[in-house]
Design a protein around this motif. Sequence first.
Motif, PDB file in Angstrom:
ATOM      1  N   GLY A   1      10.778  -2.484  -7.818  1.00 42.52           N
ATOM      2  CA  GLY A   1       9.538  -1.972  -8.370  1.00 42.52           C
ATOM      3  C   GLY A   1       8.774  -1.185  -7.333  1.00 42.52           C
ATOM      4  N   ARG A   2       7.501  -0.997  -7.628  1.00 44.06           N
ATOM      5  CA  ARG A   2       6.679  -0.142  -6.784  1.00 44.06           C
ATOM      6  C   ARG A   2       5.742  -0.960  -5.920  1.00 44.06           C
ATOM      7  NH1 ARG A   2       6.329   2.537 -12.042  1.00 44.06           N
ATOM      8  NH2 ARG A   2       7.717   4.281 -11.932  1.00 44.06           N
TER       9      ARG A   2
ATOM     10  N   GLY B   1       9.237   1.452   2.109  1.00 43.77           N
ATOM     11  CA  GLY B   1       9.142   2.773   1.495  1.00 43.77           C
ATOM     12  C   GLY B   1       8.456   2.786   0.146  1.00 43.77           C
ATOM     13  N   ALA B   2       8.313   1.628  -0.466  1.00 40.87           N
ATOM     14  CA  ALA B   2       7.703   1.550  -1.792  1.00 40.87           C
ATOM     15  C   ALA B   2       6.214   1.892  -1.781  1.00 40.87           C
ATOM     16  CB  ALA B   2       7.916   0.158  -2.383  1.00 40.87           C
ATOM     17  N   VAL B   3       5.592   1.929  -0.607  1.00 47.82           N
ATOM     18  CA  VAL B   3       4.167   2.280  -0.556  1.00 47.82           C
ATOM     19  C   VAL B   3       3.920   3.696  -1.057  1.00 47.82           C
ATOM     20  CG1 VAL B   3       3.668   0.658   1.319  1.00 47.82           C
ATOM     21  CG2 VAL B   3       4.175   3.045   1.866  1.00 47.82           C
ATOM     22  N   ALA B   4       4.944   4.527  -1.085  1.00 47.96           N
ATOM     23  CA  ALA B   4       4.794   5.909  -1.537  1.00 47.96           C
ATOM     24  C   ALA B   4       4.349   5.998  -2.988  1.00 47.96           C
ATOM     25  CB  ALA B   4       6.106   6.669  -1.342  1.00 47.96           C
TER      26      ALA B   4
ATOM     27  N   ALA C   1       0.497  -3.108  -4.414  1.00 50.74           N
ATOM     28  CA  ALA C   1       1.546  -3.509  -3.496  1.00 50.74           C
ATOM     29  C   ALA C   1       1.153  -4.804  -2.824  1.00 50.74           C
ATOM     30  CB  ALA C   1       1.740  -2.425  -2.436  1.00 50.74           C
ATOM     31  N   ALA C   2       2.092  -5.703  -2.722  1.00 46.29           N
ATOM     32  CA  ALA C   2       1.855  -6.964  -2.031  1.00 46.29           C
ATOM     33  C   ALA C   2       2.730  -7.015  -0.801  1.00 46.29           C
ATOM     34  CB  ALA C   2       2.169  -8.138  -2.949  1.00 46.29           C
ATOM     35  N   PRO C   3       2.284  -7.686   0.244  1.00 51.76           N
ATOM     36  CA  PRO C   3       3.094  -7.793   1.444  1.00 51.76           C
ATOM     37  C   PRO C   3       4.289  -8.674   1.180  1.00 51.76           C
ATOM     38  CG  PRO C   3       1.252  -9.251   1.597  1.00 51.76           C
ATOM     39  CD  PRO C   3       1.080  -8.463   0.329  1.00 51.76           C
TER      40      PRO C   3
ATOM     41  N   LEU D   1       3.784   7.940   4.258  1.00 48.17           N
ATOM     42  CA  LEU D   1       4.237   7.740   2.884  1.00 48.17           C
ATOM     43  C   LEU D   1       3.121   7.336   1.933  1.00 48.17           C
ATOM     44  CD1 LEU D   1       7.543   5.744   3.532  1.00 48.17           C
ATOM     45  CD2 LEU D   1       7.283   8.203   3.057  1.00 48.17           C
ATOM     46  N   VAL D   2       2.011   6.845   2.461  1.00 51.67           N
ATOM     47  CA  VAL D   2       0.912   6.359   1.619  1.00 51.67           C
ATOM     48  C   VAL D   2       0.231   7.551   0.947  1.00 51.67           C
ATOM     49  CG1 VAL D   2      -1.316   5.163   1.614  1.00 51.67           C
ATOM     50  CG2 VAL D   2       0.551   4.333   3.071  1.00 51.67           C
TER      51      VAL D   2
END
Length: 175
Positions: free
Chosen positions: A18-19, A55-58, A9-11, A78-79
């Motif tokens: 995508g994820r 929410g993509a951090v999930a 994941a990028a900030p 969520l992590v």
Amino acid sequence: MRAAGPRAAAPGGGGGRGRGGCGGARGGPPRPGPAAELAARAAGAGLDAAVGAPGAVADADLVVCCTTARTPLFDGALVPDRAVVAAVGSHEPEAREVDAELVGRADLFVEAREVALREAGDLLMAGVGAGRLVNLAELVAGKAAVRHDRPRFFKSVGMAWQDLAVAAAQYEAAG
């Protein structure tokens, strides 16, 4: 087509597909340019990397936050337990990129306890004491256990010289 491998994941600002990913700093418009460049570089190295909404951090294995955020970028609940989160942006006692939820359940790694306890708002605002912190040097020297049943959180407070020295020592040790 996305590269195979761990999800990174990028900030960056929301709206990414995508994820993985972190949302931009609240209170101002996101700057997706640098985040997209970081994600593209990671993808070029074989990682499934993308800039995503909070929410993509999930779905992420690696979450990298490089912002000047003053408030958490995503919900730490969520992590996933398998994830590593690196927060290298905010470095003031009143600013943080991650919330107390994530800090409370993660193993915590820092460049130096003393500095982190003065400057790392992510840790200070969550009420963390020195006993929960592992120095990066201890980790690299094999003096700290790395658990995989909870998130691992690395908080940098801007000691790039030390990061470089540790990385160089590891590189030399690897031959």
